[in-house]
Structures are given as C-alpha cells and as structure tokens.
Design a protein around this motif. Structure first.
Motif, PDB file in Angstrom:
ATOM      1  N   GLU A 157       0.855  -1.185   0.000  1.00 34.25           N
ATOM      2  CA  GLU A 157       0.000   0.000   0.000  1.00 34.25           C
ATOM      3  C   GLU A 157       0.893   1.238   0.000  1.00 34.25           C
ATOM      4  O   GLU A 157       2.079   1.142   0.340  1.00 34.25           O
ATOM      5  N   PRO A 158       0.359   2.403  -0.350  1.00 32.13           N
ATOM      6  CA  PRO A 158       1.220   3.591  -0.484  1.00 32.13           C
ATOM      7  C   PRO A 158       1.987   3.950   0.783  1.00 32.13           C
ATOM      8  O   PRO A 158       3.142   4.373   0.722  1.00 32.13           O
ATOM      9  N   PRO A 199       6.348   1.383  -3.516  1.00 33.63           N
ATOM     10  CA  PRO A 199       5.383   1.821  -4.541  1.00 33.63           C
ATOM     11  C   PRO A 199       5.273   3.320  -4.723  1.00 33.63           C
ATOM     12  O   PRO A 199       4.774   3.779  -5.749  1.00 33.63           O
ATOM     13  N   GLU A 200       5.695   4.089  -3.729  1.00 38.15           N
ATOM     14  CA  GLU A 200       5.471   5.531  -3.802  1.00 38.15           C
ATOM     15  C   GLU A 200       6.766   6.290  -3.558  1.00 38.15           C
ATOM     16  O   GLU A 200       7.665   5.831  -2.843  1.00 38.15           O
ATOM     17  N   THR A 211       7.716  10.378  -2.539  1.00 34.38           N
ATOM     18  CA  THR A 211       7.335  11.751  -2.224  1.00 34.38           C
ATOM     19  C   THR A 211       8.612  12.550  -2.061  1.00 34.38           C
ATOM     20  O   THR A 211       9.353  12.378  -1.092  1.00 34.38           O
ATOM     21  N   TRP A 220      11.163   7.382  -0.561  1.00 36.22           N
ATOM     22  CA  TRP A 220      10.450   6.239  -1.099  1.00 36.22           C
ATOM     23  C   TRP A 220       9.747   5.543   0.059  1.00 36.22           C
ATOM     24  O   TRP A 220      10.331   5.349   1.131  1.00 36.22           O
ATOM     25  N   GLY A 250       6.225   2.806   1.489  1.00 32.32           N
ATOM     26  CA  GLY A 250       5.160   1.830   1.253  1.00 32.32           C
ATOM     27  C   GLY A 250       4.783   1.159   2.567  1.00 32.32           C
ATOM     28  O   GLY A 250       5.544   1.177   3.549  1.00 32.32           O
TER      29      GLY A 250
END
Length: 701
Positions: A12-13, A59-60, A62, A66, A68
């Motif tokens: 998940e993010p 997965p993300e 910002t 990095w 998740g």
C-alpha cells in the motif's frame, strides 16, 4: 514458516513522514531517502537471514523519500534495501542493486559485517578499481535490519537532567571498564548490563562521579585495513548504525539491557552521555565497502570533492565526510539523537570531530544549519552537549568557538597541566589561565565556566599513569611501525622507561599522578577522568590504542591502586563540598559587594604579588572567594586557597589573613588525606606538591 504465509506482498502507499520501519499494530510502514535512485526495493529475509524471500519495489515516492506499507508484517522481520540507479563514480553515483543495504534508521541488526569482497560495489582486484562494477550479491556478508517492536522503543524515557555546576565526568569504554572486573558477574562482563551492575555503580558513586561518558556505542564496523592486520576498531569511532546499539555490547537482556543500564545509572544519580560519531561513516573512502549510505544515494549523503565527485572530502581523516548541509542528513542525525534521549534515556552527547558538523561551503560556521537545528530543538537543546572542537580540515581547530549551549574538550588544559608538572618554562603562566576555566578562550558571549572540559588524560593518548612511565610512545602492536599517535605527550619516565620496582621512582610517579589529578579536579570548569586513571591503569605506553581489544585497554581492576582511588575520591569530595571551586561565572578579580575583596586573587608564597614575567615561575597561590555579586552582610563561609610548589624544595607559605583561620585538606605529597587545622600564619608546602586549604572550624582529624 516464510513471510509468504504471514503477510500480503501487496504494498500500500504508506506514509513518507516517519523514516525507517514502523509497525502500527496491523502492518509495517517503510520509508527511506534517495533522491537520485531510479527504484528502491524492500528485501525481506527468512528468520535466519540466509534467504531472500521477497523483493518488492517501494510503490510511492514523495520528493526524495520512497515509501510503502505492508499489511501484516510483524516486528522481528528481517529486511534490507536494494537500490537501482546509475553506477557512475565520476559523477558521484555508486548505486549497485546487488548490494544489500542497511536501513539508516534501523534500531536492531541481525548478523555481522564481514570484509568479503562482495560487500564492495566494485571489483576489488580490477585494474580500474572503483570504476569497475561488482555484480556479486552481498546479502550473505552483511547484517539485516530488524523491524522494531514499538513496545521496546516507546519514547517515554526521562533524562536525569542534572546541572553542570557539580559535574564530574568519567570517560569509559563499555567493554574495557568491565571485562576484567572480578566484582562484575561473568555473564555480564563486557556488556551494557555489566556496566550498569551494582558493583560498577558502587565504585563510581564512591569515586564521586556524576556523569559517565561512553565511547561510541552505536553499531560499528572495523576498517578493512585493521581486519587485514588481525585487529579491530575497539574504540568504535567507525559507526554505521546511528540508532542501533553495538551488538557486541549486548548482554542477556539484549537491547533492553541498554535502557535498563541507563535507568540504574539514574537511580544512582549518575548521568549517561554518549560519544557520537556523525562526522563520517564506516563506509570509508572511494575504495570502501557499500553498506548503507553509499548505495542509497552517495551524492546526497556524502560531501564529494568539487569537480571530482569520484572522491570524498576527508575533513575527518577517516575517508569520508557526511554532508550535514543536506537537510535529510541533518534530519537523520537529529532523529538519531532524539531516539537516544527519548527512547534510551541518555542525558547528553559528546560530538566527535564536531567542527566537521559545522562546516558550510565557506568553512566552519557556528551559526551553520546543523547547529541552528540542534539548538532550537526542544528535546536536544535541553540535554548536555559537548564538542570535540577540531577536525583535520582547513581551519579545523575551533576551541572556544562553539555556541554557549556547548561545553568543549579543552586539550590545551591537558597539555598545560602536563607541561607545568613536567617543569617546562613559561608553563605557569598558562596554568594560571587553566585553573580559572581558560577564560581567555571561553569567556565570550555569555558562556559559563563549565564550558571548559578539563582533563589530563583521555582515551586518545597516554593514560595518566603512562605520562609518568614513558617518555616515548610504544604503539608497535598497532602495525604502523610506531608512526601513529601523538608526538607531543609532555610525559616523563623518571629514569626508567616502563614498569620498575625502584621505590623512589614509583613514589615520584605516584606523586606526579596525584598532582595531575588534583590540578584537574581543583580547577574551574568541568573535570573529566579517564576510566582507570583513578587507580593507575597503564596501556603499556600505547598512546593510540584504538585497535587493541585486549589487556592493553581492558582495565585490570585487581592491579589498581586502592590508595590512589581513595585519594581521587577525596579530591572529588573536596570539590563537591566547596562551591567556590565550581563557579558558574568566570572569576576575574572583581570586587565583591559583600566585603570589598576580589573574587579571586593571585599571590606568591611570601604573600606578595606574583611576577608573571618570570619564565621559570614554579610557585603560585590562588585564593578563591567567588561570587562577586554576594549582597553585603551575607555570611561568607567558603574560601579556598590553592598552593602549587613545583620546585624540588620545601617552600614556606604565608597564609592570607582570614577571620576563622585555615585548615589544610589536600596535600598531594602524601597518599592519605587528613584534615589539619592550622594554628599559625604559615605552613611548609612539600616539594613537587599541591596543598589546598579552606576556612577552618578548628576541628582536625
């Protein structure tokens, strides 16, 4: 059972706000910084750490973080990171997806570092050295990070928060202070548990210690050059895990043993300060291994040479320099410091090579970003902060340049007191400054006398005993042909290099040790003792024992001099009982409003003014009254007179007038201390000795 059976591998993010791995009761959030990576992979390992069971792309992203969230992943899971990106050393990038990387925020590690060639990003035998690329998997040769249990790392610890006014620091190594102590239970020797044992606490309390300063306890990796010589980095100034306790010091209680140790120290009224190394990491120079920061984002975490980013700025002398100009690096250090305060309960920090942490593009800056962030932090600004005020870079010696929140290691004090008792000309003039807290260095911008950390010996250099046993260093065991270590030790062997049975030499050596101890503990400022110096511990003349994990460094408690220990305790007790010896404000001879007398006064043994121009000055008296702002009419109960006789002859001392007479409480010419009330106006001070007097109530022992 594998992780496959227990977790969902669907990321998940998650959140970028807390770096590291954090379990929330339902799963674990991962966040790691790398602004130049193409992709970051989380790698999950079997319970024994031998098998990589999942490799999952975070997965993300910002900004440069990095992140998740893995539902179901529990504390205790083993993990590491792999990072994809360019391997281009000439551009400062050293990404290598084949290298498993330690999470910079890991609280615990599973496994050990090795010096296998697979831990290097390049082929170690290649002609192009670090410009080559090594495709071997390093996972079998490096530790794995462990997802921490939040119940163990609850941020609810409370520092002891003692003031500086009666601080006496004891610099110690966790293993060296306990491994040969027969009073400590066998199973606890060499560990945090052993250091916090009742036996150690009883010794420190009886000695009058208020603060223990521990050589580095964060996770350590020894340098490859040492390993090749069959040595290790014993002192620990080569850290790589800034949140993780060094595994070799963990006892039966594991990580919890550290916090329990701190709590036991606090119960005994003793603070715990950590020596921390944030100026460089254990990854070394461009030929070093890829363990964490280098593989996560070399160009972000390290300072690289302008125009030659293949190479590292080396202001530390350790191969690399962390780039505290980068906000993420500053955040990493501050997060680490808060962890040790809020979770582990420590009371402060001594910053190794602190000048490096204050370097901006233009050089050292006491108003630089790191210091600004530290000083405004509501947690960290409230703990004790100590700077080692130098590094080896341009303009690196910055003694006296740190902000008022900091105390500083004063190496000039060390050299001055050694030179004075060594008999060097012009040294009495420098001693005059040292005895009053080195006001010429520290009395600026509202700084306090405690800013000067006064020591005659520290981990780096001769022990106190060795300054009286060796005229030369003896570092052959370090494997550097005796070229390493300090050149200027201001030491003396009294006619025999090393141990001797000659009673005259032994007596002279012990008197010198007592004089060095007394000068340190009777000076204004914050005194620091090296563990073992209270009893005459020797390192056999090795003044750079950083790589000796053996009897050279380990204190042999059975060989310590119990009479010297008692003498040291008498000094700390005298210091504690006389606040005039530990003033907060610098003394400059200001006239007190209470009695129109100066707060401090220098005089000769004959009562006349000192001739400071005399290059051979060897006898001097310091009359301390203190507190120039005491209101008129307030009873004055504390005055101390210190008399220093460096000559080889007894000297008659004319005592200054006093309403209640004087009593001698300290006499370094003898080991056993007894209070002596003085009925007359003079007394003879023995040769090579210090005498300390206080106002008398007429009682004598």
């Amino acid at each position: 059972m594998t992780f496959q059976a227990r977790i969902s591998t669907r990321f998940e993010p998650g959140s970028p706000h807390r770096l590291g791995a954090h379990f929330d009761g339902g799963g674990t959030n991962f966040a790691v910084f790398s602004e130049n990576a193409q992709q970051v992979y989380l790698c999950l390992y079997s319970a024994d750490g031998h098998q990589e069971e999942h490799r999952l792309p975070l997965p993300e992203r910002t900004g440069g973080i990095w992140h998740g969230y893995l539902p179901g992943l529990q504390p205790g899971a083993l993990y590491g990171y792999r990072v994809a990106g360019p391997y281009d050393p000439d551009q400062g990038h050293r990404f290598n997806i084949n290298k498993l990387l330690l999470d910079p925020y890991t609280r615990e590690m599973s496994g050990d570092f090795t010096d296998h060639g697979a831990t290097f990003g390049y082929q170690v035998d290649a002609p192009q050295t670090d410009l080559s690329f090594d495709a071997r998997d390093s996972a079998g040769y490096v530790p794995k990070s462990i997802v921490p249990d939040p119940a163990i790392y609850a941020p609810d610890a409370e520092p002891l928060a003692r003031g500086w006014d009666n601080t006496v620091i004891y610099e110690a190594h966790v293993k060296g202070a306990t491994i040969r102590n027969p009073a400590v239970p066998d199973a606890l020797r060499g560990t945090f548990d052993g250091l916090g044992s009742p036996q150690m606490l009883d010794h420190l309390s009886a000695l009058g210690i208020t603060t223990i300063e521990l050589l580095p306890v964060q996770a350590i990796k020894s340098e490859s050059a040492l390993i090749r010589r069959g040595l290790v980095n014993y002192w620990g100034y080569n850290t790589i895990g800034f949140f993780a306790p060094e595994p070799r010091y963990l006892g039966p209680a594991g990580v919890l043993g550290f916090r329990a140790m701190v709590e036991r120290f606090h119960t005994a009224g003793i603070e715990v300060i950590l020596d921390v190394v944030y100026n460089h990491s254990a990854e070394g120079d461009h030929l070093g291994p890829t363990l964490s920061f280098r593989g996560l984002d070399n160009a972000a975490y390290y300072r690289l040479l302008d125009g030659q980013p293949r190479y590292y700025v080396n202001d530390t002398g350790c191969g690399n320099t962390l780039d505290v100009r980068h906000p993420i690096v500053t955040r990493l250090i501050l997060d680490s410091l808060r962890h040790w305060v809020q979770v582990m309960g420590v009371d402060g920090f001594r910053f190794d090579l602190a000048t490096t942490l204050c370097r901006e593009d233009h050089g050292f800056d006491r108003r630089g970003g790191f210091l600004d962030a530290l000083r405004q932090d509501p947690v960290l600004s409230a703990v004790k902060l100590i700077a080692e005020p130098w590094d080896i870079g341009p303009g690196g010696y910055q003694l006296g340049s740190f902000p008022a929140e900091f105390a500083e290691w004063n190496d000039r004090f060390r050299d001055t007191v050694r030179r004075f008792w060594h008999g060097d000309r012009q040294s009495a003039q420098d001693l005059g400054s040292a005895l009053l807290g080195s006001a010429d260095i520290f009395d600026t911008q509202g700084r306090r006398v405690w800013s000067s950390i006064n020591f005659a010996a520290a981990h780096d250099g001769f022990t106190l005993a060795d300054t009286t046993r060796y005229a030369q260093r003896h570092n052959h065991a370090n494997g550097e042909d005796n070229h390493d270590g300090h050149h200027a030790n201001f030491s003396e062997n009294f006619g025999v290099e090393g141990p001797t049975d000659d009673p005259g030499i032994t007596a002279a050596r012990l008197r010198r040790q007592r004089n060095l101890l007394a000068t340190t503990l009777l000076s204004q400022g914050t005194p620091m003792l090296l563990a073992g110096d209270e009893g005459g511990h020797s390192k056999r003349g090795n003044n750079n024992s950083y790589c000796q994990d053996n009897e050279v460094n380990w204190i042999d408690w059975s060989a310590l001099d119990s009479d010297l220990i008692a003498f040291t305790a008498a000094l700390t007790r005298f210091r504690r009982d006389h606040p005039v010896l530990r003033q907060n404000n610098f003394l400059h001879g200001a006239i007190r409003t209470s009695d129109d007398k100066p707060d401090v006064e220098w005089r000769g043994f004959d009562g006349a003014a000192l001739n400071w121009r005399d290059p051979g000055l060897a006898c001097l008296c310091l009359h301390l009254r203190g507190n120039a702002e005491t209101p008129r009419g307030t009873a004055e109960t504390d005055e101390v007179l210190l008399a220093f006789n460096r000559t080889g002859d007894p000297q008659e001392l004319i005592l200054p007038p006093a309403s209640r007479g004087w009593a001698r409480e300290i006499d370094t010419s003898v080991m056993q201390q007894r209070r002596l009330a003085l009925p007359g106006v003079s007394i003879v001070v023995p040769p090579h000795a210090i005498a300390a007097f206080c106002l008398s109530d007429g009682a004598a022992e």
